[in-house]
Motif scaffolding. Structure first.
Motif, PDB file in Angstrom:
ATOM      1  N   LYS A  55       0.807  -1.153  -0.025  1.00 43.71           N
ATOM      2  CA  LYS A  55      -0.203   0.090   0.030  1.00 43.71           C
ATOM      3  C   LYS A  55       0.855   1.324   0.060  1.00 43.71           C
ATOM      4  O   LYS A  55       1.557   1.358   0.859  1.00 43.71           O
ATOM      5  CB  LYS A  55      -0.908   0.253   1.318  1.00 43.71           C
ATOM      6  CG  LYS A  55      -1.957   1.320   1.075  1.00 43.71           C
ATOM      7  CD  LYS A  55      -2.774   0.950   2.471  1.00 43.71           C
ATOM      8  CE  LYS A  55      -3.925   2.114   2.401  1.00 43.71           C
ATOM      9  NZ  LYS A  55      -4.851   2.062   3.582  1.00 43.71           N
ATOM     10  N   MET A  56       0.630   2.169  -1.073  1.00 46.37           N
ATOM     11  CA  MET A  56       1.304   3.358  -0.934  1.00 46.37           C
ATOM     12  C   MET A  56       0.159   4.398  -0.822  1.00 46.37           C
ATOM     13  O   MET A  56      -0.586   4.343  -1.507  1.00 46.37           O
ATOM     14  CB  MET A  56       2.111   3.648  -2.457  1.00 46.37           C
ATOM     15  CG  MET A  56       2.973   2.619  -2.877  1.00 46.37           C
ATOM     16  SD  MET A  56       4.042   2.906  -4.396  1.00 46.37           S
ATOM     17  CE  MET A  56       5.123   4.233  -3.671  1.00 46.37           C
ATOM     18  N   ASP A  57       0.377   5.283   0.024  1.00 41.67           N
ATOM     19  CA  ASP A  57      -0.587   6.111   0.692  1.00 41.67           C
ATOM     20  C   ASP A  57      -0.297   7.475   0.536  1.00 41.67           C
ATOM     21  O   ASP A  57       0.506   8.058   1.401  1.00 41.67           O
ATOM     22  CB  ASP A  57      -1.166   5.640   1.966  1.00 41.67           C
ATOM     23  CG  ASP A  57      -2.545   6.194   2.420  1.00 41.67           C
ATOM     24  OD1 ASP A  57      -3.414   6.304   1.542  1.00 41.67           O
ATOM     25  OD2 ASP A  57      -2.714   6.391   3.647  1.00 41.67           O
ATOM     26  N   SER A  60      -1.492   7.202  -4.557  1.00 42.13           N
ATOM     27  CA  SER A  60      -2.081   6.006  -3.782  1.00 42.13           C
ATOM     28  C   SER A  60      -2.292   4.887  -4.666  1.00 42.13           C
ATOM     29  O   SER A  60      -3.175   5.046  -5.435  1.00 42.13           O
ATOM     30  CB  SER A  60      -3.330   6.581  -3.014  1.00 42.13           C
ATOM     31  OG  SER A  60      -3.090   7.513  -2.090  1.00 42.13           O
ATOM     32  N   THR A  88      13.366   7.734  -0.155  1.00 46.41           N
ATOM     33  CA  THR A  88      12.155   7.746   0.731  1.00 46.41           C
ATOM     34  C   THR A  88      10.950   8.727   0.418  1.00 46.41           C
ATOM     35  O   THR A  88      11.670   9.764  -0.114  1.00 46.41           O
ATOM     36  CB  THR A  88      12.715   7.889   2.266  1.00 46.41           C
ATOM     37  OG1 THR A  88      13.465   9.122   2.349  1.00 46.41           O
ATOM     38  CG2 THR A  88      13.607   6.754   2.557  1.00 46.41           C
ATOM     39  N   THR A 130       2.981   7.274   3.242  1.00 51.45           N
ATOM     40  CA  THR A 130       3.630   6.170   3.642  1.00 51.45           C
ATOM     41  C   THR A 130       3.411   4.909   2.778  1.00 51.45           C
ATOM     42  O   THR A 130       2.641   4.748   1.926  1.00 51.45           O
ATOM     43  CB  THR A 130       2.856   5.527   4.925  1.00 51.45           C
ATOM     44  OG1 THR A 130       1.333   5.252   4.618  1.00 51.45           O
ATOM     45  CG2 THR A 130       2.890   6.654   6.156  1.00 51.45           C
ATOM     46  N   ILE A 131       4.558   4.168   2.880  1.00 56.33           N
ATOM     47  CA  ILE A 131       4.541   2.832   2.069  1.00 56.33           C
ATOM     48  C   ILE A 131       4.735   1.580   2.916  1.00 56.33           C
ATOM     49  O   ILE A 131       5.688   1.569   3.869  1.00 56.33           O
ATOM     50  CB  ILE A 131       5.565   2.783   1.193  1.00 56.33           C
ATOM     51  CG1 ILE A 131       5.917   4.075   0.208  1.00 56.33           C
ATOM     52  CG2 ILE A 131       5.686   1.533   0.288  1.00 56.33           C
ATOM     53  CD1 ILE A 131       7.114   4.355  -0.514  1.00 56.33           C
ATOM     54  N   SER A 132       3.714   0.750   2.876  1.00 57.62           N
ATOM     55  CA  SER A 132       3.681  -0.264   3.710  1.00 57.62           C
ATOM     56  C   SER A 132       3.434  -1.813   2.979  1.00 57.62           C
ATOM     57  O   SER A 132       3.027  -1.761   1.909  1.00 57.62           O
ATOM     58  CB  SER A 132       2.610  -0.188   4.783  1.00 57.62           C
ATOM     59  OG  SER A 132       1.319  -0.345   3.956  1.00 57.62           O
ATOM     60  N   ASP A 138       1.308  -4.462   6.135  1.00 52.74           N
ATOM     61  CA  ASP A 138       0.969  -3.587   7.015  1.00 52.74           C
ATOM     62  C   ASP A 138       1.935  -3.084   7.926  1.00 52.74           C
ATOM     63  O   ASP A 138       1.960  -2.423   8.896  1.00 52.74           O
ATOM     64  CB  ASP A 138      -0.072  -4.472   8.090  1.00 52.74           C
ATOM     65  CG  ASP A 138      -1.342  -4.757   7.269  1.00 52.74           C
ATOM     66  OD1 ASP A 138      -1.906  -3.833   6.378  1.00 52.74           O
ATOM     67  OD2 ASP A 138      -1.947  -5.858   7.563  1.00 52.74           O
ATOM     68  N   LYS A 139       3.293  -3.436   7.474  1.00 51.94           N
ATOM     69  CA  LYS A 139       4.350  -2.590   8.168  1.00 51.94           C
ATOM     70  C   LYS A 139       5.200  -1.516   7.193  1.00 51.94           C
ATOM     71  O   LYS A 139       5.454  -1.859   5.827  1.00 51.94           O
ATOM     72  CB  LYS A 139       5.556  -3.870   8.330  1.00 51.94           C
ATOM     73  CG  LYS A 139       5.021  -4.727   9.358  1.00 51.94           C
ATOM     74  CD  LYS A 139       6.030  -5.660   9.696  1.00 51.94           C
ATOM     75  CE  LYS A 139       5.530  -6.868  10.586  1.00 51.94           C
ATOM     76  NZ  LYS A 139       6.651  -7.952  11.001  1.00 51.94           N
ATOM     77  N   ILE A 140       5.344  -0.255   7.739  1.00 48.71           N
ATOM     78  CA  ILE A 140       5.846   0.670   7.027  1.00 48.71           C
ATOM     79  C   ILE A 140       7.415   0.261   6.691  1.00 48.71           C
ATOM     80  O   ILE A 140       8.272  -0.182   7.518  1.00 48.71           O
ATOM     81  CB  ILE A 140       6.109   2.032   7.993  1.00 48.71           C
ATOM     82  CG1 ILE A 140       4.611   2.385   7.927  1.00 48.71           C
ATOM     83  CG2 ILE A 140       6.752   3.050   7.283  1.00 48.71           C
ATOM     84  CD1 ILE A 140       4.117   3.719   8.952  1.00 48.71           C
ATOM     85  N   HIS A 186       9.773   2.278   4.971  1.00 48.09           N
ATOM     86  CA  HIS A 186      10.622   3.480   4.067  1.00 48.09           C
ATOM     87  C   HIS A 186      12.049   3.183   4.127  1.00 48.09           C
ATOM     88  O   HIS A 186      12.742   2.821   5.293  1.00 48.09           O
ATOM     89  CB  HIS A 186      10.199   4.627   4.755  1.00 48.09           C
ATOM     90  CG  HIS A 186       8.696   5.059   4.761  1.00 48.09           C
ATOM     91  ND1 HIS A 186       8.378   6.345   5.241  1.00 48.09           N
ATOM     92  CD2 HIS A 186       7.819   4.675   4.127  1.00 48.09           C
ATOM     93  CE1 HIS A 186       7.030   6.444   4.751  1.00 48.09           C
ATOM     94  NE2 HIS A 186       6.645   5.512   4.112  1.00 48.09           N
TER      95      HIS A 186
END
Length: 248
Positions: free
Chosen positions: A4-6, A22, A53, A58-60, A63-65, A67
């Motif tokens: 997921k890129m948000d 996103s 970066t 955020t990029i996960s 479910d873990k970031i 960067h």
């Protein structure tokens, strides 16, 4: 959700490359990024791969970031990037070797599956362009990462070889169903390969539209000649044409 890129923002100096990006990739999904030249597609890969970066957002992964974290994805660049002094099988196990656990038996099995068993002790100079791309893909596949990022891997191939490699890639992907994020300039390639397509605007890139590809799998080359395929291709062409004209 795997990736997921948000709301990603990214600039280099005074040049803004990405704006409010996103996107997401589900487990086992094949997603394509399609956009004009210079629209930041490779920058997105650099961010996912930890080579850069984001300025914001955020990029996960799972479910873990992530960067700035490297080694979490399998990556296949535009050029095969094979070491000329290493044999085919030595190139294939390179990513495993870096983690300390090369599996030559598994590598041999994959080379046989893709028709390269007799070339496993050959050097890259002895291979055709399509063969080199197969070696590079198997190397990425054997990295054991859940997400494969493929950066225009067939762009340097002639049209006939490119179509054959697209069919080959789909056959291998159908067997493994790893998640794939695929960058391409080719509208046909994006439609033929992907489950979903993100259309990027000119720089600074944002998401112009998300397209769900309506064609069932497995896909055959005959799909390219259908009216439905042509209509979707024309729709995407008009979207990209608008972006190029706006940028001129």
């Amino acid at each position: 959700m795997l990736l997921k890129m948000d709301h990603i923002e990214k600039s280099f100096g005074t040049t803004q490359v990405l704006h409010d990006i996103s996107i997401h990739v589900e487990e086992g999904e094949f997603v394509a990024l399609l956009g004009p030249s210079g629209s930041g597609k490779s920058t997105i890969f650099n961010l996912i791969g930890g080579m850069a970066t984001p300025d914001e957002g955020t990029i996960s992964l799972n479910d873990k970031i992530i960067h700035g974290q490297k080694g979490l994805i399998g990556y296949m660049p535009q050029q095969p990037s094979l070491f000329p002094w290493r044999t085919v099988i030595e190139n294939v196990v390179l990513m495993q070797e870096l983690s300390g656990k090369p599996n030559y038996e598994e590598a041999s099995e994959w080379l046989e599956k893709v028709g390269l068993r007799e070339f496993k002790k050959s050097f890259p100079i002895e291979l055709s362009g399509g063969m080199k791309q197969r070696v590079a893909f198997i190397r990425a596949l054997l990295s054991k990462q859940n997400l494969l990022c493929l950066d225009e891997p067939f762009s340097a191939l002639d049209e006939f070889t490119r179509i054959e490699m697209q069919k080959w890639l789909l056959s291998v992907w159908e067997e493994n169903r790893k998640s794939v994020l695929f960058v391409t300039h080719s509208i046909e390639e994006a439609i033929f390969l992907a489950d979903r397509i993100y259309i990027l605007t000119k720089r600074p890139a944002t998401i112009k539209e998300e397209i769900k590809v309506p064609f069932a799998r497995p896909r055959e080359e005959s799909l390219l000649n259908t009216n439905e395929f042509f209509q979707l291709k024309q729709k995407l062409f008009n979207m990209l044409k608008d972006e190029i004209e706006v940028g001129e």
